[in-house]
Scaffold this motif. Structure first.
Motif, PDB file in Angstrom:
ATOM      1  N   MET A 183      -1.791   2.080  -2.470  1.00 32.84           N
ATOM      2  CA  MET A 183      -1.103   0.451  -3.161  1.00 32.84           C
ATOM      3  C   MET A 183      -0.249   0.374  -3.122  1.00 32.84           C
ATOM      4  O   MET A 183       0.427   1.502  -4.016  1.00 32.84           O
ATOM      5  N   VAL A 184       0.996  -0.656  -3.271  1.00 32.10           N
ATOM      6  CA  VAL A 184       2.210  -1.073  -2.903  1.00 32.10           C
ATOM      7  C   VAL A 184       2.427  -0.961  -4.533  1.00 32.10           C
ATOM      8  O   VAL A 184       1.321  -1.735  -5.378  1.00 32.10           O
ATOM      9  N   ASN A 185       3.684  -0.600  -4.901  1.00 39.76           N
ATOM     10  CA  ASN A 185       3.301  -0.451  -6.440  1.00 39.76           C
ATOM     11  C   ASN A 185       4.931  -1.638  -6.981  1.00 39.76           C
ATOM     12  O   ASN A 185       6.367  -0.602  -6.301  1.00 39.76           O
ATOM     13  N   ARG A 186       4.970  -2.480  -6.484  1.00 41.48           N
ATOM     14  CA  ARG A 186       6.341  -3.859  -6.779  1.00 41.48           C
ATOM     15  C   ARG A 186       7.321  -3.144  -7.875  1.00 41.48           C
ATOM     16  O   ARG A 186       8.162  -3.141  -7.521  1.00 41.48           O
ATOM     17  N   ILE A 187       6.616  -2.738  -8.929  1.00 43.71           N
ATOM     18  CA  ILE A 187       7.244  -2.400  -9.920  1.00 43.71           C
ATOM     19  C   ILE A 187       8.086  -1.130  -9.552  1.00 43.71           C
ATOM     20  O   ILE A 187       9.415  -1.110 -10.126  1.00 43.71           O
ATOM     21  N   LEU A 188       7.314  -0.506  -9.123  1.00 45.34           N
ATOM     22  CA  LEU A 188       7.904   1.354  -8.355  1.00 45.34           C
ATOM     23  C   LEU A 188       9.203   0.797  -7.237  1.00 45.34           C
ATOM     24  O   LEU A 188      10.144   1.491  -8.035  1.00 45.34           O
TER      25      LEU A 188
END
Length: 169
Positions: free
Chosen positions: A1-6
């Motif tokens: 899963m891509v975590n944009r915030i990270l």
């Protein structure tokens, strides 16, 4: 899963390496500076949108200083009221610990960074004294230093958007 915030925390250099004393008093070889990183509207709006979409609350609250811009941004994104928990009582004006009406409201507390959970516990206690209904805290980054366990003992679930182990990987 891509975590944009990270990804944005990394992009805006939220992690610094060196010798640091944390708010909890603990020593660390790294510092997670969410306060400075969220001065970038791209990151702040991403956090606000995520929290507004994912969590159920009537009011969003933040402990001064780090939680204030987060609470305001989430308030705007969710179109729901916000509250600010002072770090210390004032000796003038209304001398209130909380700015905003939380009595009888389902309140979500938002933090920039959690380590031991002391600041979050303080915020929860102040909100409860003011009559808020609270069972969850969202943190942008959890340093995984005991906050989850401390808050669980108070009947509070900690929801990190990012864990330090992910940020440091």
């Amino acid at each position: 899963m891509v975590n944009r915030i990270l990804d944005l925390l990394i992009q805006y250099k939220a992690v610094e390496f060196g010798d640091f004393t944390l708010a909890s008093g603990a020593q660390s070889k790294y510092y997670i500076d969410v306060k400075t990183a969220i001065m970038q509207p791209e990151l702040l709006s991403e956090i606000a949108a995520e929290v507004a979409k994912k969590y159920d609350f009537e009011c969003i609250a933040g402990v001064a200083v780090g939680g204030v811009p987060l609470a305001v941004a989430v308030s705007l994104a969710a179109n729901k009221p916000c509250a600010v928990i002072r770090a210390a009582a004032k000796d003038h004006g209304k001398s209130q610990m909380i700015i905003g009406n939380v009595k009888g409201q389902r309140v979500l507390l938002i933090e920039d960074v959690t380590t031991s959970g002391g600041s979050s516990k303080y915020g929860v206690e102040e909100l409860r004294k003011a009559g808020a209904l609270i069972d969850s805290v969202v943190t942008v980054v959890d340093r995984e230093g005991g906050a989850e366990e401390l808050l669980a003992a108070e009947g509070i679930t900690l929801h990190p958007l990012v864990k330090a182990s992910e940020l440091l990987a």
